[in-house]
Design a protein around this motif. Structure first.
Motif, PDB file in Angstrom:
ATOM      1  N   GLN A  63       0.831  -1.208   0.000  1.00  0.00           N
ATOM      2  CA  GLN A  63       0.000   0.000   0.000  1.00  0.00           C
ATOM      3  C   GLN A  63       0.864   1.255   0.000  1.00  0.00           C
ATOM      4  O   GLN A  63       0.569   2.218  -0.701  1.00  0.00           O
ATOM      5  N   SER A  64       1.929   1.249   0.772  1.00  0.00           N
ATOM      6  CA  SER A  64       2.836   2.390   0.820  1.00  0.00           C
ATOM      7  C   SER A  64       3.486   2.625  -0.543  1.00  0.00           C
ATOM      8  O   SER A  64       3.582   3.762  -1.013  1.00  0.00           O
ATOM      9  N   GLN A  67       0.832   4.058  -2.890  1.00  0.00           N
ATOM     10  CA  GLN A  67       0.539   5.460  -2.580  1.00  0.00           C
ATOM     11  C   GLN A  67       1.628   6.386  -3.118  1.00  0.00           C
ATOM     12  O   GLN A  67       1.336   7.458  -3.652  1.00  0.00           O
ATOM     13  N   SER A  68       2.880   5.949  -3.025  1.00  0.00           N
ATOM     14  CA  SER A  68       3.978   6.733  -3.591  1.00  0.00           C
ATOM     15  C   SER A  68       3.864   6.812  -5.114  1.00  0.00           C
ATOM     16  O   SER A  68       4.064   7.876  -5.711  1.00  0.00           O
ATOM     17  N   VAL A  70       1.159   6.555  -6.920  1.00  0.00           N
ATOM     18  CA  VAL A  70       0.003   7.403  -7.260  1.00  0.00           C
ATOM     19  C   VAL A  70       0.420   8.869  -7.223  1.00  0.00           C
ATOM     20  O   VAL A  70       0.071   9.652  -8.113  1.00  0.00           O
ATOM     21  N   LYS A  71       1.187   9.254  -6.215  1.00  0.00           N
ATOM     22  CA  LYS A  71       1.670  10.643  -6.117  1.00  0.00           C
ATOM     23  C   LYS A  71       2.626  10.966  -7.253  1.00  0.00           C
ATOM     24  O   LYS A  71       2.524  12.019  -7.889  1.00  0.00           O
ATOM     25  N   GLU A  76      -3.185  11.273  -7.830  1.00  0.00           N
ATOM     26  CA  GLU A  76      -3.828  11.586  -6.552  1.00  0.00           C
ATOM     27  C   GLU A  76      -5.001  12.561  -6.688  1.00  0.00           C
ATOM     28  O   GLU A  76      -6.073  12.316  -6.125  1.00  0.00           O
TER      29      GLU A  76
END
Length: 101
Positions: A63-64, A67-68, A70-71, A76
């Motif tokens: 997940q981490s 999320q990175s 996606v940014k 995002e």
């Protein structure tokens, strides 16, 4: 199993997918119909703990990573817009199936 959104996340995704599939197979094993509600609740609480113990760490790492990614990919704002336009406030009600008498 498909690759991840980002190539650097793919190894974590594959590890998590394998862990989840192995855990889920055991989760789907039926609980004896002669068990009490309390026993069934305890069984599924144990399964949730088992998931966290076996797959929780790799899930958090995956997940981490996602999320990175996606940014980094600039996705995002699109996700935030989708959440605002179509918020998931509650799960949909179960489908009602007519009885077959």
């Amino acid at each position: 199993m498909a690759d991840s959104l980002s190539p650097e996340c793919t190894p974590l995704k594959k590890t998590y997918d394998s862990c989840f599939n192995a855990w889920f197979e055991g989760y789907l094993e039926p609980v004896a119909s002669s068990t009490t509600d309390a026993q069934r609740i305890a069984h599924y609480q144990q399964k949730a703990k088992e998931f966290e113990d076996k797959c929780g760490k790799v899930y958090a790492e995956y997940q981490s990573c996602i999320q990175s990614a996606v940014k980094q990919k600039g996705i995002e704002p699109l996700l935030q817009q989708a959440r605002e336009e179509h918020p998931l406030l509650a799960p949909p009600p179960p489908a009602v199936h007519p009885s077959k008498d």
